[in-house]
Scaffold this active site. Structure first.
Site, PDB file in Angstrom:
ATOM      1  N   GLU A 190     -10.875  54.641 -25.384  1.00  0.00           N
ATOM      2  CA  GLU A 190      -9.246  54.131 -26.849  1.00  0.00           C
ATOM      3  C   GLU A 190      -9.078  53.321 -27.092  1.00  0.00           C
ATOM      4  OE1 GLU A 190      -7.227  58.063 -27.125  1.00  0.00           O
ATOM      5  OE2 GLU A 190      -8.373  58.844 -25.865  1.00  0.00           O
ATOM      6  N   GLU A 191      -8.937  52.866 -25.569  1.00  0.00           N
ATOM      7  CA  GLU A 191      -7.895  51.022 -25.718  1.00  0.00           C
ATOM      8  C   GLU A 191      -8.890  50.049 -26.583  1.00  0.00           C
ATOM      9  OE1 GLU A 191      -6.425  49.898 -21.737  1.00  0.00           O
ATOM     10  OE2 GLU A 191      -6.924  47.173 -22.499  1.00  0.00           O
ATOM     11  N   ARG A 192     -10.606  50.606 -26.016  1.00  0.00           N
ATOM     12  CA  ARG A 192     -10.904  49.336 -26.558  1.00  0.00           C
ATOM     13  C   ARG A 192     -11.339  49.457 -27.937  1.00  0.00           C
ATOM     14  NH1 ARG A 192      -9.419  47.378 -21.588  1.00  0.00           N
ATOM     15  NH2 ARG A 192     -11.249  46.600 -20.609  1.00  0.00           N
TER      16      ARG A 192
END
Ligand SMILES: Cc1cc2nc3c(=O)[nH]c(=O)nc-3n(C[C@H](O)[C@H](O)[C@H](O)COP(=O)(O)OP(=O)(O)OC[C@H]3O[C@@H](n4cnc5c(N)ncnc54)[C@H](O)[C@@H]3O)c2cc1C
Length: 253
Positions: free
Chosen positions: A241-243
């Site tokens: 999700e961060e990427r």
């Protein structure tokens, strides 16, 4: 991605907020090398923008992931990198594992206030000797009754100087490096935490990036997210999700 009227309305709300409450202050915040995260997050929380795809039981909107992407994309409207990154840490970097695997008690104590904008969170994975090589991190927790005693250090941690809590990846056992880690919520006012240094960067000045030391920091074991030893796996999922957030927030022209 195909956006519906609802996606576009959320983006419109956020862009208006950015024009009124963020962009006029960016020069000042970049020069100050910090921004008032609690103040900005509270306003975003009031607009319901910090938990679009988080469960309704904890104050989220319960929408699907496409709405989180629409939000991330519109954050690209901010005229600097630091403030959107700080917001992305709250929505997509330090809360996904908590939302997915945290106990009901943990989510009430830490996720609900983060969604409301009452607290600021950070994600503590990187260490001086463990950046890309997450499995090689050295921070460790030993059990003491019902608690963990955590020692080690975390470096380059966004929001960490202002944060109320850290979602920390730490070794909780001696087994194989992909199965000996846990994600633990660590309140940042715990005795034994030293916010050792604000790291100067070549850009994104308005987001604070810290070096944090932990010296026998006592945290209840019930602050662990999910199963002990599954932290590496949970973090790899959380990184997805961060990427994706990083990619989407770069799309706005
Ligand atoms: C502005 C900013 C904010 C950050 N915020 C956070 C945060 O909030 N929380 C957090 O935990 N961390 C944070 N970080 C740390 C970030 O996640 C690390 O910088 C990142 O994981 C890379 O680690 P490193 O800098 O040690 O580089 P290294 O791991 O030392 O990598 C250096 C270079 O070598 C390459 N490399 C490494 N290993 C290999 C390999 N096996 N094969 C081929 N190439 C390889 C890398 O691609 C890179 O180009 C932040 C960093 C920055 C710059």
């Amino acid at each position: 991605m195909h956006y519906t009227h609802e996606h576009l309305e959320i983006q419109k709300t956020l862009r208006r907020f950015i024009d009124e409450e963020i962009n006029p202050h960016v020069d000042e915040w970049e020069a100050a090398e910090t921004f008032p995260a609690h103040e900005v997050f509270k306003k975003l929380g009031n607009l319901g923008l910090l938990g679009l795809n988080k469960p309704e039981a904890y104050g989220g909107a319960g929408l699907d992931y496409s709405y989180a992407m629409a939000l991330a994309e519109a954050l690209g409207h901010v005229s600097c990198g630091g403030v959107p990154m700080a917001i992305g840490v709250q929505t997509d970097m330090c809360t996904p594992a908590l939302a997915r695997f945290g106990s009901d008690e943990l989510r009430r104590e830490f996720l609900a206030p983060a969604i409301a904008g009452d607290t600021v969170g950070c994600i503590g994975v990187s260490e001086p000797g463990a950046g890309s090589d997450v499995a090689g991190l050295k921070s460790h927790a030993r059990k003491d009754g019902d608690d963990y005693l955590i020692s080690g250090q975390k470096m380059w941690i966004t929001n960490s100087l202002q944060a109320d809590w850290m979602c920390m990846l730490v070794n909780t056992g001696d087994g194989p490096v992909h199965r000996n880690k846990s994600l633990v919520i660590v309140p940042m006012d715990s005795p034994g935490i030293e916010k050792a240094k604000k790291i100067r960067k070549i850009g994104m000045h308005s987001s604070d990036t810290g070096l944090i030391y932990f010296d026998n920091v006592r945290v209840p074991q019930r602050y662990r997210i999910g199963e002990e030893g599954q932290g590496f796996v949970y973090q790899m999922q959380q990184f997805q999700e961060e990427r994706l957030w990083c990619a989407a927030s770069s799309l706005e022209p």
